[in-house]
Structures are given as structure tokens and as C-alpha cells.
Design a protein around this motif. Structure first.
Motif, PDB file in Angstrom:
ATOM      1  N   VAL A 576      -9.761  33.984  26.259  1.00  0.00           N
ATOM      2  CA  VAL A 576     -10.232  34.381  27.597  1.00  0.00           C
ATOM      3  C   VAL A 576      -9.102  34.121  28.588  1.00  0.00           C
ATOM      4  O   VAL A 576      -8.035  33.600  28.218  1.00  0.00           O
ATOM      5  CB  VAL A 576     -11.502  33.590  28.020  1.00  0.00           C
ATOM      6  N   SER A 577      -9.336  34.491  29.834  1.00  0.00           N
ATOM      7  CA  SER A 577      -8.356  34.278  30.915  1.00  0.00           C
ATOM      8  C   SER A 577      -6.998  34.875  30.563  1.00  0.00           C
ATOM      9  O   SER A 577      -5.969  34.211  30.654  1.00  0.00           O
ATOM     10  CB  SER A 577      -8.202  32.783  31.235  1.00  0.00           C
ATOM     11  N   ARG A 578      -7.025  36.126  30.111  1.00  0.00           N
ATOM     12  CA  ARG A 578      -5.799  36.863  29.729  1.00  0.00           C
ATOM     13  C   ARG A 578      -4.979  36.115  28.669  1.00  0.00           C
ATOM     14  O   ARG A 578      -3.744  36.085  28.722  1.00  0.00           O
ATOM     15  CB  ARG A 578      -4.929  37.137  30.963  1.00  0.00           C
ATOM     16  N   GLY A 579      -5.678  35.511  27.735  1.00  0.00           N
ATOM     17  CA  GLY A 579      -4.995  34.873  26.616  1.00  0.00           C
ATOM     18  C   GLY A 579      -4.497  33.476  26.895  1.00  0.00           C
ATOM     19  O   GLY A 579      -3.799  32.893  26.052  1.00  0.00           O
ATOM     20  N   THR A 580      -4.834  32.892  28.055  1.00  0.00           N
ATOM     21  CA  THR A 580      -4.342  31.549  28.385  1.00  0.00           C
ATOM     22  C   THR A 580      -5.333  30.454  28.020  1.00  0.00           C
ATOM     23  O   THR A 580      -5.005  29.275  28.077  1.00  0.00           O
ATOM     24  CB  THR A 580      -4.025  31.447  29.889  1.00  0.00           C
ATOM     25  N   GLN A 581      -6.569  30.849  27.682  1.00  0.00           N
ATOM     26  CA  GLN A 581      -7.581  29.865  27.311  1.00  0.00           C
ATOM     27  C   GLN A 581      -8.337  30.333  26.074  1.00  0.00           C
ATOM     28  O   GLN A 581      -8.294  31.518  25.709  1.00  0.00           O
ATOM     29  CB  GLN A 581      -8.572  29.646  28.464  1.00  0.00           C
ATOM     30  N   LEU A 582      -9.026  29.382  25.437  1.00  0.00           N
ATOM     31  CA  LEU A 582      -9.836  29.673  24.259  1.00  0.00           C
ATOM     32  C   LEU A 582     -11.276  29.233  24.501  1.00  0.00           C
ATOM     33  O   LEU A 582     -11.523  28.229  25.177  1.00  0.00           O
ATOM     34  CB  LEU A 582      -9.312  28.923  23.028  1.00  0.00           C
TER      35      LEU A 582
END
Length: 807
Positions: A576-582
Motif C-alpha cells: 500500500v502507499s505506492r509500495g512504501t508500506q505493507l
């Protein structure tokens, strides 16, 4: 604002937006007389479902948490009576969820069936002890105790003409007993069925009755002669029968004459219309979402367990063995509404449709459920037994029979239909995914350890009637054990697979007709449940039964990061968050949000009681849906921006109040300053004000005047703060000064009314004793010092000319 913008790049918090929870787990279902509500049992509760909205608007529950064995709603919709395993009968004002009366059922074992008469005065209860009790609920006493049945009395029903004072019952002997309530005697036993009698319905004139049974027959009775008029073989175990009204046009469902017609519901899962005089089936319902197997056979999962007539709105309600409640509109028997009472174990959930307006739910049943988020209305689709990852307006489903199905949602009507089918796997399909750039192919992973790539027909959206057959582009033996997850990279060139063999593998999809192995990710200690590509980096995320989530480099297949925090298997992982979070979900029922850069778990969400199998976010990345084995589906809303705004507003308010407090202290307006400090709930700030009050020459008097002017709740907070201050020797004098005022000028009765007053006073005593001992020792030491000083002065007075050289 720049800092705020940086914060908004990340998600920090989610809040529950809505829930789809089980409301019916089997048992009795009844429709209210005004046909606006459906009453159904769910363990120790009776839930009231509003038909127009599909929401639970009321719920009544027994205090003892005992399961409800039966209930009945009066014909005027005013009284609800429930029976529990504790042998208690409770009468409810169900709109207020209040029990108005409870009494012992007199039955020696639980009540199995209940019903009211048409006047809402008499209540009949059939027990597992072979007896029937009749209760006058107005005068509140038992009027009849009818004995003679054999075994559990599972069916009781009053004759609709109350002037006859007749009651019909059925028990294990398969006969229908007719009781005369005037004499309390069984007038006769109507013998026709050879299995359980499931329902009775009466003609408008009360002279004819139709009974249904699990012996696959319906019997038409003449109640005047008490003889069989006609036996109708229906070739299925019948659970419910309803007589069609005589003066309406039902030609759409095969009714051509004025003769008696009735509708049956049973083990075949469809409604059928029968003509009583000829014993012919004149109409068989065809459901738009029946299984595509083609063979007509009894299926327990599809069978109907109840049939109810809603005469005012000309509708029928059916209850399925899967705990779904379906409403059909007469005379066409068209599906009007569908409610899912219990989803069993939810295996996967996904957003679907234009604007992510729907969620599709896959369970361990043969049904796929599509919910519209705005209205909670549901479509039930058959032919599926597994997970269902969608892509836009299309959703895929895997099946335990080794087949793959493609479903498409109509963006205008919201209707979902099956458009393609593929079936060459030798075992159950464990995971399925679609190409990301355009819908050109589908990849499936199976328990037969193979990965298959299926080509999607280009004209799939134009197909209306016929179902396309999917063709396999490539097949590869990928793993040594079951394949649990497959994922396609954002550019459609790579494929990842995760397996129970503890490895994940990276494959190339560039080759024509083949899948090329690029590398293996090794490091998990147990089987891998999910794999997911990063949307921006050349990184793969995997989650495993060893309780960890790992990030892997696609360049050298090394492990970049490991996230630990779940107490059990991590079942799903998504970026999520454009690939900055999981986001991860686990067998511990928790959903965790991780920031990749810091390896930190920034939020743990706890809304489920069992394994969270399903986890998905919408395209805008501001909503999330989770599905669990506890049969609950939860929709979450990202509230990071809202919470950040609230926090900023709170900080600004605190700064303003601190400034106001400084101004009040400077102006020596101590009463207002003290009230403001207490409202901030900051004990240290309150202490500062107290110290400022006590500084002057008349500090104690000023403190007394100020404290006595405080409100009751402010004095209560002050007593709580004193307990904290009193633990520190530096602040104990101020605490004791406040306590002296409170104890000296307030009556004990008022003090004891304060919340937690006893606990606070008990906490004050040991520290006060310690301070007294310390001050006592200090006083003794000062007296000794004073004595020494006085002694030294007396002894040294005559020695003014003392010459040290003499010694």
C-alpha cells in the motif's frame, strides 16, 4: 503543511467503516405481520432484519447466554416470545430489546416449536418431552397440557379460524394430531406421511389443509371429513408448502385453472408449482445462477429448509441450507432480494466493479457472494468453491474440482455472470491471478504442483449467452508441494509462485508457450501463503506460516528485509502507499500495517476472532476489506488524514490554553487558572497553579477559598492528582495542603461519592505515614543540632583568651 504532506504519504491508521456479520445460523425464521422485518435465530440471540435495507435493526439475547431453541412472534407484531435451553420462556418488547416477562416453561426438556394463534392471545409450545402446553399470554397462565404425542413435538399450528379452537401438531410418529382445545382431547390422528411432517397450510375457508413431508409427498386433507383428498408425489423431501391465492392471475407460473394450486420448496433447491386435482407439476423455477453441471440432483448445500408466504406484498421467502434468505416476487417468481445469514469460513474478499462499488466474497461453500457496499444487497453465484481475485469489472474464481471460472460484472446493472471456464488441473486450484496491464491471460496454481497460463479471449466482454472455454498457453511443474499463491508483475513479464515446500519462485512469461524459471527465493522455515510484487520496485514480498513476512530482491534473489510481529502464520501480504508500506493478515486474527523503510509496525488492527484469510485494498488506496474464518467481513477506511487533523487541532488548542493559563497566573486569577488547568488534565500544570497560590503571605487562606469554589467534578480530579503528588517528597507539602482543605471542609459523604474515592484515600495513607516518619526524623535531627549548638556556646564562653601554646 509540508510535514503534514509527508505524513500523508504513509497510512498510519484505519477505522472500521462497516461490517457484514452473520445474523442467522440455522433454526426458525419468521416474517413479521407487516412484512417489513424477518426474525431469525443466531445462537443465543434473535436478530431482526429490516427487509428494505438488509440491516439488523434489533436484537434480543438471553442473559444466561443459552441458545434459543425456538421463538414466536404474535400476529399483531407486538409480542416476541423466546425459549432457551435453560427451560425459560421470555416475553420481549423487541423494538426496545427489553424483556417484559419471563417464566418457567414447565417442560422438562427444551421447547422445540412455538406458535401464536390469530388473536395473539394463545401461545402453544411443543416440547422435546412429548407434551404441548397452551399459554394465555394476556392473563399469564397455562391453560392446557396436552399429552399423547410420541417423541419431539417439532410442529404446532393453530387452525386460522380461532372459533374452531383447534390445534395441529406433529411429532416423531409422522402423524398429524388434531386437538380440540375445548375438551383438551386429541380428536384424531391424520395418517398419510411416512417421514417427518415439515409444514401445514390452510385454504382461506379453513376446510382444506395441505401437509408436506420429507417422505417426498404432499397430502391434501378435507378437514370436515378428516380424510385424504389427494396425495401428490413431489419426488423431493419437502420442507415448506404454500397455497396460492385463488383470485389472482398466476398464468406466468403455469396456473391455468381455478383449482387448488400450491408451491413446494425442498431438497432440489427450486420452487415448484403443483395442481392438487391432477397431482401435476405445472411450473419449475429456473434460477439464473444455478450450477452449470447440468445434472439435476439433490444437493444438501442447495436445498431449501423453509418457505414463507408474504401475502400483502405478494412475495415468497425461502431459506436455504447455506443459511441464505431469498425473496421472490409473485406471480413471476423473480428474485427480488438475497440476504446472506452466515458465510461460514471466508477464504478471500476483493473489491469489484466500477468505483469499487462491490465486494466479492469467497467461502468454503459452492457459492460466490457479491455484496453492494451501499445497500448491503447480495447476489449469490453458484459453481465456485474457492478464492476470487478480481481485476476491475472481472473476477476469477478457483475451484476444488480443478476448474477456473471467469465472472464479469455489468457496470450498469451490477449483475454478475460467468463468461468463461477452464478445467485441466488434476487437483484443486489454490490460487489464481490475472494479467495486470490488460486482461489478456490468467495464471493459476494448483495442489497438483503445476502452474498454468490461460489465454483470455479478446471478445470476452461481448459474450452474452455462451460460456467461453479457456485454452492453456503453458503448463509447468513448479513446486514439490501445494501452490498457495501466484502473482503477476505490473509489467506482465514476470510470475511469482509460493508453495508449501517453503520456497517462492520467479518465472519469466516472455517465452511463447512456456514458462522459464529465473530463480528461487529460499529462507522461510515453513510454507509460503502469499506472494506479491511491489508496484514500484523490483521487489517481491512473501508471507509464511513461520510468522514472518520477507522482502526479496528480484536481481539477486536475496532477502532484503524481514518483518516479525504476528504470533502465528502470516496468511496475506499486499503493498500500500505506492509500495512504501505493507499490510499483512494472520492466523492470530490481526491485521498489521508496516512501514518498509523503518521496519516498524505502525498499526495493529484487531476486529476478527479467527484467521484473516482475505485482505484487499481499493484502487484509491483509501479503503481496505478483510475477511475471516469467523464469518465476518470488515470494510476499513483510511483515517490517517482525519486523525492528523484532529491531532493538529488538539495541539493548537493546547497551545492556546497554555497561553491563557500563563495570562491568568500573571493576572493572579487563580480560580479560573485552576479550572483551566484541571480541564487540560495535566497534574503538573495544576500543581504549578497550586504552588503559585501558596506563595503569598496569606497563601493557605487563598488556597482554601479557591478550592471550595471549584465544581464537584473538579474537586474529584484534584483528589486524584493529590494521590500522584503525594508519592513525591518534593510535592507532598502541596498535596497535604490541598488534602487538609478537602478533608476539613467537605463532609465524608460527599468525598465518598467521588469516583474511586476509597482507592484514592487508601493510596494516600502509606505515603502520608512515610512523610510523617521522615519529618519526625528530621525534627529529631534538628533538635539534636540545636542542642549541640547551645552546648558549644555555653562551654566556650569563658575561653576568650585561650592560648593554644599552653597545651
Amino acid at each position: 503543511s509540508r510535514l503534514s504532506h509527508m505524513f500523508l504519504l504513509y497510512h498510519y491508521s484505519y477505522a472500521v467503516s462497516s461490517k457484514i456479520e452473520p445474523f442467522y445460523k440455522g433454526g426458525k425464521v419468521q416474517v413479521s405481520g407487516d412484512e417489513n422485518h424477518i426474525f431469525c435465530t443466531c445462537g443465543s440471540r434473535v436478530n431482526v432484519l429490516e427487509i428494505s435495507t438488509g440491516k439488523i435493526v434489533h436484537s434480543v439475547e438471553h442473559d444466561d447466554q443459552e441458545d434459543i431453541t425456538s421463538f414466536a412472534l404474535s400476529c399483531d407484531d407486538e409480542m416476541l416470545v423466546t425459549a432457551s435451553r435453560a427451560l425459560l420462556l421470555k416475553q420481549w418488547d423487541w423494538r426496545q430489546a427489553q424483556c417484559t416477562r419471563s417464566w418457567r416453561a414447565i417442560h422438562t426438556v427444551p421447547v422445540a416449536s412455538m406458535t401464536f394463534d390469530s388473536t395473539s392471545t394463545l401461545l402453544a409450545t411443543g416440547g422435546c418431552d412429548s407434551t404441548i402446553k397452551i399459554w394465555d399470554v394476556v392473563k399469564q397462565y397455562c391453560t392446557h397440557n396436552l399429552k399423547g404425542s410420541s417423541g419431539v413435538v417439532h410442529l404446532v399450528q393453530f387452525h386460522p379460524d380461532i372459533s374452531r379452537l383447534q390445534l395441529f401438531s406433529s411429532s416423531l410418529d409422522c402423524g398429524i394430531r388434531l386437538w380440540d382445545l375445548r375438551s383438551s382431547q386429541c380428536v384424531c390422528v391424520l395418517q398419510s406421511h411416512y417421514s417427518t411432517v415439515t409444514s401445514l397450510c390452510f385454504s382461506p375457508d379453513g376446510g382444506t389443509m395441505v401437509s408436506s413431508g420429507r417422505d417426498k409427498i404432499c397430502t391434501v386433507w378435507d378437514l370436515e371429513t378428516k380424510k385424504v383428498k389427494r396425495t401428490v408425489p413431489v419426488y423431493e423431501a419437502v420442507e415448506g408448502v404454500v397455497l396460492l391465492p385463488e383470485n389472482e392471475d398466476f398464468s406466468q407460473i403455469g396456473v391455468k385453472s381455478r383449482d387448488l394450486h400450491f408451491i413446494t420448496a425442498g431438497s432440489k433447491g427450486v420452487l415448484r408449482v403443483w395442481e392438487a386435482s391432477t397431482a401435476r407439476c405445472v411450473y419449475t423455477q429456473t434460477l439464473p445462477s444455478t450450477p452449470v453441471s447440468g445434472e439435476e440432483k439433490d444437493d444438501d448445500s442447495l436445498s431449501l429448509t423453509c418457505l414463507l408466504h408474504l401475502p400483502s406484498s405478494s412475495r415468497l421467502a425461502t431459506v436455504t441450507a447455506e443459511h441464505n434468505i431469498l425473496l421472490y416476487q409473485l406471480p413471476a417468481l423473480s428474485t427480488q432480494q438475497q440476504f446472506v445469514g452466515y458465510s461460514d469460513e471466508v477464504l478471500d474478499v476483493k473489491f469489484l466493479g466500477k468505483g469499487d462499488s462491490h465486494i466479492v466474497v469467497a467461502t468454503n461453500s459452492c457459492q460466490l457472494k457479491v455484496f453492494e457496499l451501499l445497500t448491503n444487497s447480495c447476489q449469490i453465484l453458484y459453481g465456485h468453491t474457492g478464492k476470487s481475485p478480481p481485476e476491475g469489472s472481472m473476477c476469477l474464481c478457483k475451484n476444488t474440482d480443478g476448474s477456473v471460472r471467469i465472472w464479469k460484472i455489468d457496470s450498469d446493472s451490477g449483475k454478475v455472470r460467468c463468461v468463461a471456464l477452464g478445467s485441466t488441473h488434476a487437483n484443486a486450484v489454490g490460487s489464481i491471478t490475472c494479467s495486470r496491464m490488460k486482461a489478456s491471460f490468467v495464471v493459476s496454481g494448483s495442489q497438483d504442483c503445476t502452474v498454468k497460463v490461460w489465454d483470455l479471449p479478446p471478445d470476452l466482454s461481448k459474450t452474452e449467452a455462451d460460456m467461453c472455454q479457456l485454452t492453456v498457453r503453458a503448463t509447468e511443474k513448479a513446486h514439490d508441494k501445494d501452490i498457495n499463491s501466484v502473482a503477476v508483475s505490473p509489467n506482465d513479464k514476470l510470475l511469482a509462485s509460493g508453495s508449501q515446500d517453503r520456497t517462492a519462485k520467479l518465472w519469466s512469461l516472455a517465452g511463447e508457450g512456456s514458462i522459464g524459471l529465473l530463480g528461487v527465493f529460499r529462507g522461510h522455515r515453513r510454507g509460503i501463503w502469499a506472494v506479491c510484487f511491489s508496484p514500484i520496485d523490483q521487489v517481491l514480498a512473501t508471507s509464511s506460516a513461520d510468522g514472518t513476512t520477507k522482502l526479496w530482491s528480484l536481481q539477486d534473489f536475496s532477502c532484503l528485509k524481514t518483518f516479525e510481529g504476528h504470533d502465528a502464520s502470516v496468511l496475506k501480504v499486499i503493498f500500500v502507499s505506492r509500495g512504501t508500506q505493507l499490510l499483512t493478515s494472520g492466523s492470530d486474527g490481526l491485521v498489521k500495517l508496516w512501514t518498509i523503510k523503518t521496519n516498524e509496525c505502525v498499526k495493529t488492527l484487531d476486529a476478527h476472532q479467527d484467521k484473516v484469510w482475505g485482505l484487499h485494498t481499493n484502487r484509491k488506496d483509501d479503503k481496505m476489506v478483510t475477511g475471516s474464518a469467523d464469518s465476518t467481513i470488515t470494510v476499513w477506511m483510511d483515517v490517517t488524514e482525519v486523525e492528523l487533523a484532529e491531532e493538529q487541532a488538539k495541539q493548537e488548542d493546547q497551545i492556546l490554553k497554555q497561553q491563557e493559563l500563563s495570562n491568568l497566573l500573571h493576572e493572579k486569577r487563580y480560580l479560573k487558572a485552576l479550572g483551566l488547568a484541571i480541564s487540560l488534565d495535566q497534574p503538573q500544570t495544576v500543581l504549578t497553579v497550586i504552588k503559585a497560590i501558596c506563595q503569598g503571605e496569606e497563601g493557605r487562606e487563598l488556597l482554601q477559598k479557591t478550592l471550595l469554589k471549584l465544581r464537584l467534578d473538579q474537586k474529584e480530579s484534584l483528589l486524584r492528582y493529590c494521590v500522584v503528588w503525594n508519592t513525591n517528597a518534593r510535592n507532598c507539602l502541596d498535596a497535604q495542603a490541598v488534602l487538609q482543605v478537602l478533608l476539613k471542609h467537605l463532609p465524608p459523604e460527599e468525598l465518598l461519592q467521588y469516583q474511586g474515592a476509597r482507592t484514592h484515600l487508601e493510596g494516600l495513607i502509606p505515603y502520608t505515614e512515610r512523610h510523617m516518619q521522615r519529618i519526625g526524623h528530621l525534627l529529631q535531627a534538628s533538635m539534636f543540632l540545636n542542642y549541640m549548638w547551645q552546648t558549644m556556646r555555653v562551654a566556650g564562653a569563658p575561653c576568650e583568651r585561650w592560648n593554644p601554646g599552653r597545651q
